[in-house]
Design a protein around this motif. Sequence first.
Motif, short mmCIF file in Angstrom:
data_model
loop_
_atom_site.label_atom_id
_atom_site.label_comp_id
_atom_site.label_asym_id
_atom_site.label_seq_id
_atom_site.Cartn_x
_atom_site.Cartn_y
_atom_site.Cartn_z
N ASP A 42 -8.96 17.29 8.70
CA ASP A 42 -7.70 16.93 9.36
C ASP A 42 -6.65 16.76 8.27
O ASP A 42 -6.47 15.69 7.71
N ILE A 43 -5.98 17.85 7.96
CA ILE A 43 -4.99 17.86 6.89
C ILE A 43 -3.62 18.11 7.50
O ILE A 43 -3.38 19.19 8.06
N PRO A 44 -2.72 17.14 7.45
CA PRO A 44 -1.37 17.36 7.99
C PRO A 44 -0.58 18.32 7.12
O PRO A 44 -1.05 18.77 6.07
N ARG A 45 0.60 18.65 7.54
CA ARG A 45 1.46 19.55 6.76
C ARG A 45 1.97 18.76 5.54
O ARG A 45 2.67 17.77 5.66
N PRO A 47 2.82 19.02 0.92
CA PRO A 47 2.97 19.88 -0.26
C PRO A 47 1.60 20.36 -0.73
O PRO A 47 0.57 19.71 -0.51
N ILE A 48 1.58 21.51 -1.39
CA ILE A 48 0.31 22.14 -1.76
C ILE A 48 -0.62 21.18 -2.48
O ILE A 48 -1.80 21.06 -2.15
N ILE A 49 -0.09 20.49 -3.48
CA ILE A 49 -0.94 19.63 -4.31
C ILE A 49 -1.52 18.49 -3.48
O ILE A 49 -2.67 18.08 -3.66
N GLU A 50 -0.73 17.96 -2.54
CA GLU A 50 -1.23 16.87 -1.70
C GLU A 50 -2.25 17.37 -0.69
O GLU A 50 -3.22 16.69 -0.36
N ALA A 51 -2.04 18.58 -0.17
CA ALA A 51 -3.00 19.17 0.77
C ALA A 51 -4.34 19.41 0.08
O ALA A 51 -5.42 19.16 0.65
N LEU A 52 -4.30 19.88 -1.18
CA LEU A 52 -5.55 20.09 -1.91
C LEU A 52 -6.23 18.77 -2.22
O LEU A 52 -7.46 18.67 -2.24
N LYS A 53 -5.43 17.74 -2.46
CA LYS A 53 -6.03 16.42 -2.69
C LYS A 53 -6.77 15.95 -1.43
O LYS A 53 -7.88 15.43 -1.51
N GLU A 54 -6.15 16.15 -0.27
CA GLU A 54 -6.82 15.80 0.99
C GLU A 54 -8.08 16.63 1.17
O GLU A 54 -9.10 16.14 1.66
N GLN A 73 5.45 24.38 -6.15
CA GLN A 73 4.43 23.36 -5.92
C GLN A 73 4.83 22.38 -4.83
O GLN A 73 4.00 21.61 -4.37
N ALA A 74 6.10 22.40 -4.45
CA ALA A 74 6.54 21.52 -3.37
C ALA A 74 6.43 22.19 -2.00
O ALA A 74 6.74 21.57 -1.00
N ARG A 75 5.98 23.44 -2.00
CA ARG A 75 5.89 24.18 -0.74
C ARG A 75 4.91 23.49 0.19
O ARG A 75 3.82 23.09 -0.21
N LEU A 76 5.27 23.40 1.46
CA LEU A 76 4.41 22.77 2.45
C LEU A 76 3.38 23.77 2.97
O LEU A 76 3.70 24.95 3.20
N VAL A 77 2.18 23.30 3.17
CA VAL A 77 1.12 24.11 3.76
C VAL A 77 0.45 23.30 4.86
O VAL A 77 0.59 22.08 4.93
#
Length: 1006
Positions: A42-45, A47-54, A73-77
Amino acid sequence: MVAKQVIAGVVAAVLSGCVWPETALAQHAREQAPAAQEYALDIPRLPIIEALKEFTTQTGLLISFWPDAQTDQARLVGPLRGKFTAEIALTRLLAESGLTYRRTNERSLVVMAPSLLGAPRNGVSGSDQDRSRLAEGQPYLRKQQRPPEESLTVIGRAGSNAIIGKPEVERVDEVIVIGSRIDRNGEGPAPVQVFTRRMIDDLGAASIPDVLRYVPQQPFTRAQHYYTNGAEYSQMRGVGGDTTLILINGRRVVPTTNSLALNAFDLNSIPLAAVERIEVLSDSASAIYGADAMGGVINLMLKKDIPQPVLDVQYGGANGGADLLRASFSAGYRTERLRSSVIFDYYQRDFLLGAERELWRNQDYTRYGGLDFRSPAGVPGTVSSLDGDNLPGLSSSFAMVPVGSSGIGLTPQDFVATAGLRNRTGTLSTLSIVPKAERRSVAVFGEFDLAQDLMAFAEVLYTNRRVISQEGFYPVQGALVPADNPFNPFQQPVRVDFILDGLEPGRFEHDMDWIRGAFGLRGGLNSRWQWEVAAIASTEADDALSTVDLSAARLDAALAERDPARALNPFVDGPAGSGELLASLIAPERSRHVSRGRQLSAFVQGELFELPTGAVQAVVGGEWRDEEMVYDDRTLPVNNGRDVRAAFTELRAPLIGPTASGRGDVLAMTLAARVDDYSDFGSTLNPQFGLLWRPAEGVLLRGSYGTSFRPPSIFELHAPRTTVTNAAVRDPARNNGLSTVTFVAGGNPDLRPIEADSMTTGFVITPSAAPGLRLLANYWRIHTEHRVTFLHFTSLLANEEAFHDRILRDTPTQADIDAGMPGRLLQLDISRMNFGRLSTSGIDVEAKYELSTRWGDFTPSVSATWIDEFTSVEAPGVPAVDRVGIANPAGSIPRWRVVGSLGWKRPGLGLSTTVDWLPGYMDADSAGLTGRRLPSRTVVDVQASFAMDELIGTNLLWDDLTLQLGVKNVFDELAPFSEIGFSTGFDSSQGDLIGRFSYLRLSKGF
């Protein structure tokens, strides 16, 4: 542990630019990977680095992120919700980013731009030799291929906690900070224990001292009532609260205003909500950080990267009080060049009073085999004759005031029934076991990229807090009531022991405001060297009020008053006067304390030169700081403070190059040295030496030795001189006759620094056959000389020849000369002095295991400290005393301290338990051992956490909502009776009276 091994391999793969096709090596990695395993994600939208951390947090896999210079690197995924394999999840998560990924072994993957180092999408780059090194997990880096602007982000798991680090890049504070200024991701020559944010949350801690109670290297912590200012300090190795240096983001703090006399930092000053992790160095480090680092260093890393707003609320309480409410709101904002965060925190805790615990409701400890510490004063009071003869008309020299007495028109006949009875009262029922506290805090952090290799940073912390410690009633003992007091029924002077009923209990109140700012620049000189300059300013003011003292002069005047309307009536069962009269007897004391500090620091860090075995890393820098104290509206000292100038350097040299797997050097040496020049002490040089040796794969042997010092604090040197007169003292030089003397206390400008040397040696084992297992053991020793301490006046008189300059006598009379005696005592100087030494040594052990199964992730761990020696010389002519396993008013040192924990997590659910075990030890009082053995203590904490969106499903209410329920001290373990506590009845260094504490915590992301 395996995380470090795999990260090293992934780093190597990325740095060498090797992304290989389906060769035998890649096929082996794919076959070993749990490709079929699905993860509930369950990964919300984000930034790339935060999504990978999740992704790492929810899967337990290891990821390295290596973008090229054009990657946003600030791009949202995302978002990504559902059950997927790791490969499908990353494919979907990165679909719009233009990035690709490769799996490098069963637990790790690398995410990168297709253009990285010329690598085609899903293509091949690098030589066969590079691939061989990568297959072994050995890092390979061709520096000429690494653009200076590129940076590697390693995303992994420490325990169950996602971590992000950037080795060899400009963000010095992203790696473990304490122990060295040289960047490192692995072990250093001295052990460092790290409490990540997830670990802190799993402990259910509400404050920084709550977290540090689980550090076995801290042999004792004081119960919250111990200091009337409500302060709590670290006691690393038990050598003193002023010998553990506290850092914020790697930079030292000045003593807090409510702790100037102790030269210590109150850990309750900083809100736990603002802390990302806590690093604990259990070794002396004066060669790196300067003074105050004898016992160790604690570094508090504040939150900097907050991907989404979070509201966090915690509420809890114990039986009878200590209700706690903590609420915080955190948010971050970032652009391509700006990273910022802000945390608002509110903390409130209510009283827990002594009446709620049986031990303090009744201070008659004879029921435990101890003494009766109840006060001879009470309500109603007790009347006594002056000379010990019977009171007029009674058969005893004392009698209790009759119950229900109005105090008016009494005669001796009214006391016949109570003759020989004394009313004794416990005074701890109104004392606060837990003080009342309220704190409001704001923490702000920001970084801004000014240029490609230049970044500005700023951090500001503001705290406003109020602490109230409640004391007991106002007992009056042996008060002289003249014969003409209008309420005196005996028509002759008598003494009365009574409590001033009708007055609120006395209090110590502290209102404190603290603001601290740090500002600076950091950047790169080239691909090998980084630099940083920083400025810090800190100011804290404390307005203190004490209402615990009575005015002796006003009390005597009220008892001698002849007018019934203004006279004090101690013969009543109730208030002895009007509220106005009683209030006039209190002598409130107001004071204002201020602590100020400024600091400038600068250093450069990088590779000095290349040896055949590898690069020699170095740090060179300098500091300037000044400190000023205002104690009770008096600036200390009169020259407006102390200036300190320092120069420091560190070196790390590989003596034997990388291991076969490349997971570090086989043999490396570290050297550190620091010169501090004090405006009031001159210069001091402190070196430190360390070695790291890897004799086999997964085995690290290490050791360090260094010297330390602590100059006397400004308060110890320049505290106002105070005197106490008319004190009766027995003089051994005059046949133990009583003499009335004047005591002098305060600062001593002739003090010299405390000196110490320390060493530690041990090993760390991370066997490849058991991924996730980490075993550690260290032997340590600290020896201190010239400790700054108070010496009891009896020791002065017993060693008069050695301390003749502190003893003032009158000229002997002829009778004294004939008797061979010196003149009578006039004055004793009991101010601080350098005296005594302390030696302590022991062994720390630790075992941790991270185990992932289909039933969830298990994280058992145990850490313990065994103390072999803790000896101190406390008085001249007295042998060193070994305090291990024996209760001591200065703090009891147990032979063992063991902390164990077990955590279990699976998607949506987590359980954890922590056990703190202390063995039994011998009780003591002022005369020595009592023969009583205090029982062992086992404190068990449990907590359950629920990710509601994973358990129930996603919607507006449940999204990013976490619920935690916990109980600290499940079995309500209270401190046992101990005579070392004297009137308090328990050892405040090894237990408390709070007991079971339950709490509920909600965390909601937006």
